[in-house]
Write a protein that holds these residues in place. Structure first.
Motif, PDB file in Angstrom:
ATOM      1  N   SER A  91       5.577  35.436  43.341  1.00 40.91           N
ATOM      2  CA  SER A  91       6.611  36.185  42.638  1.00 40.91           C
ATOM      3  C   SER A  91       7.974  35.821  43.228  1.00 40.91           C
ATOM      4  O   SER A  91       8.059  35.209  44.299  1.00 40.91           O
ATOM      5  CB  SER A  91       6.381  37.689  42.813  1.00 40.91           C
ATOM      6  N   ASP A  92       9.050  36.205  42.537  1.00 38.90           N
ATOM      7  CA  ASP A  92      10.399  35.932  43.051  1.00 38.90           C
ATOM      8  C   ASP A  92      10.599  36.574  44.422  1.00 38.90           C
ATOM      9  O   ASP A  92      11.199  35.972  45.317  1.00 38.90           O
ATOM     10  CB  ASP A  92      11.462  36.442  42.075  1.00 38.90           C
ATOM     11  N   LYS A  93      10.082  37.777  44.594  1.00 35.42           N
ATOM     12  CA  LYS A  93      10.224  38.473  45.876  1.00 35.42           C
ATOM     13  C   LYS A  93       9.490  37.711  46.981  1.00 35.42           C
ATOM     14  O   LYS A  93      10.038  37.504  48.068  1.00 35.42           O
ATOM     15  CB  LYS A  93       9.686  39.898  45.762  1.00 35.42           C
ATOM     16  N   GLY A  96      11.434  34.606  47.909  1.00 36.88           N
ATOM     17  CA  GLY A  96      12.594  34.908  48.750  1.00 36.88           C
ATOM     18  C   GLY A  96      12.203  35.107  50.201  1.00 36.88           C
ATOM     19  O   GLY A  96      12.854  34.576  51.116  1.00 36.88           O
ATOM     20  N   ILE A  97      11.143  35.840  50.416  1.00 36.15           N
ATOM     21  CA  ILE A  97      10.659  36.088  51.783  1.00 36.15           C
ATOM     22  C   ILE A  97      10.193  34.778  52.414  1.00 36.15           C
ATOM     23  O   ILE A  97      10.511  34.480  53.571  1.00 36.15           O
ATOM     24  CB  ILE A  97       9.523  37.131  51.773  1.00 36.15           C
ATOM     25  N   LYS A 100      13.152  32.567  53.438  1.00 36.94           N
ATOM     26  CA  LYS A 100      13.773  33.022  54.685  1.00 36.94           C
ATOM     27  C   LYS A 100      12.898  32.683  55.892  1.00 36.94           C
ATOM     28  O   LYS A 100      13.405  32.279  56.945  1.00 36.94           O
ATOM     29  CB  LYS A 100      14.037  34.522  54.624  1.00 36.94           C
ATOM     30  N   LEU A 101      11.594  32.826  55.729  1.00 35.75           N
ATOM     31  CA  LEU A 101      10.672  32.503  56.811  1.00 35.75           C
ATOM     32  C   LEU A 101      10.747  31.022  57.168  1.00 35.75           C
ATOM     33  O   LEU A 101      10.816  30.652  58.337  1.00 35.75           O
ATOM     34  CB  LEU A 101       9.241  32.878  56.409  1.00 35.75           C
ATOM     35  N   ILE A 102      10.768  30.166  56.142  1.00 33.82           N
ATOM     36  CA  ILE A 102      10.852  28.720  56.384  1.00 33.82           C
ATOM     37  C   ILE A 102      12.157  28.371  57.088  1.00 33.82           C
ATOM     38  O   ILE A 102      12.172  27.575  58.027  1.00 33.82           O
ATOM     39  CB  ILE A 102      10.702  27.938  55.067  1.00 33.82           C
ATOM     40  N   LEU A 103      13.260  28.964  56.639  1.00 36.83           N
ATOM     41  CA  LEU A 103      14.544  28.710  57.304  1.00 36.83           C
ATOM     42  C   LEU A 103      14.486  29.116  58.770  1.00 36.83           C
ATOM     43  O   LEU A 103      14.957  28.389  59.643  1.00 36.83           O
ATOM     44  CB  LEU A 103      15.674  29.459  56.599  1.00 36.83           C
ATOM     45  N   ASN A 104      13.890  30.268  59.043  1.00 38.52           N
ATOM     46  CA  ASN A 104      13.778  30.721  60.430  1.00 38.52           C
ATOM     47  C   ASN A 104      12.882  29.804  61.250  1.00 38.52           C
ATOM     48  O   ASN A 104      13.195  29.492  62.404  1.00 38.52           O
ATOM     49  CB  ASN A 104      13.262  32.159  60.489  1.00 38.52           C
TER      50      ASN A 104
END
Length: 118
Positions: A91-93, A96-97, A100-104
């Motif tokens: 899902s879009d949600k 998004g999570i 952010k996890l991959i960026l971190n």
């Protein structure tokens, strides 16, 4: 009789079944097999017939060779393809999570990926 190959092969079927978001019951129905048979195949107690492999692969949307590449020797291209399939099912949600996890995990900021935020 269980052997290491049957166990690993069964795990691969289960792995791709989960990526395809199918239950054992759904896969069994599509394959024309019983749920118990799918369970036994995934646990390595039974083997799937060679004649049924093309149908299984079509249902799971994979190439036959992917069932024979076990986790310890999976090429990066397979991991990328599997990751894309998982992402496409989110899902879009969830996306998004995950983003952010991959960026971190990569120690990045959004601007490192997309350029300066204006």
């Amino acid at each position: 009789m269980k052997n290491e190959f049957s166990i690993n092969f069964g795990k691969r079927i289960k792995y791709f079944r989960n990526i395809a978001r199918l239950s054992q019951e759904q896969l069994a129905e599509k394959m024309g097999l019983s749920t118990n048979t799918i369970s036994y195949i995934e646990s390595g107690k039974n083997n799937i017939s060679f004649a049924k492999l093309p149908k299984l692969c079509k249902i799971l949307n994979i190439e036959p060779y992917q069932l024979f590449i076990f986790d310890n020797d999976k090429p990066d291209a397979d991991r990328m393809q599997e990751t894309v399939k998982i992402l496409e099912s989110m899902s879009d949600k969830q996306l998004g999570i995950t983003y952010k996890l991959i960026l971190n995990l990569a120690n990045l900021r959004p601007e490192d990926v997309h350029g300066p935020i204006k």
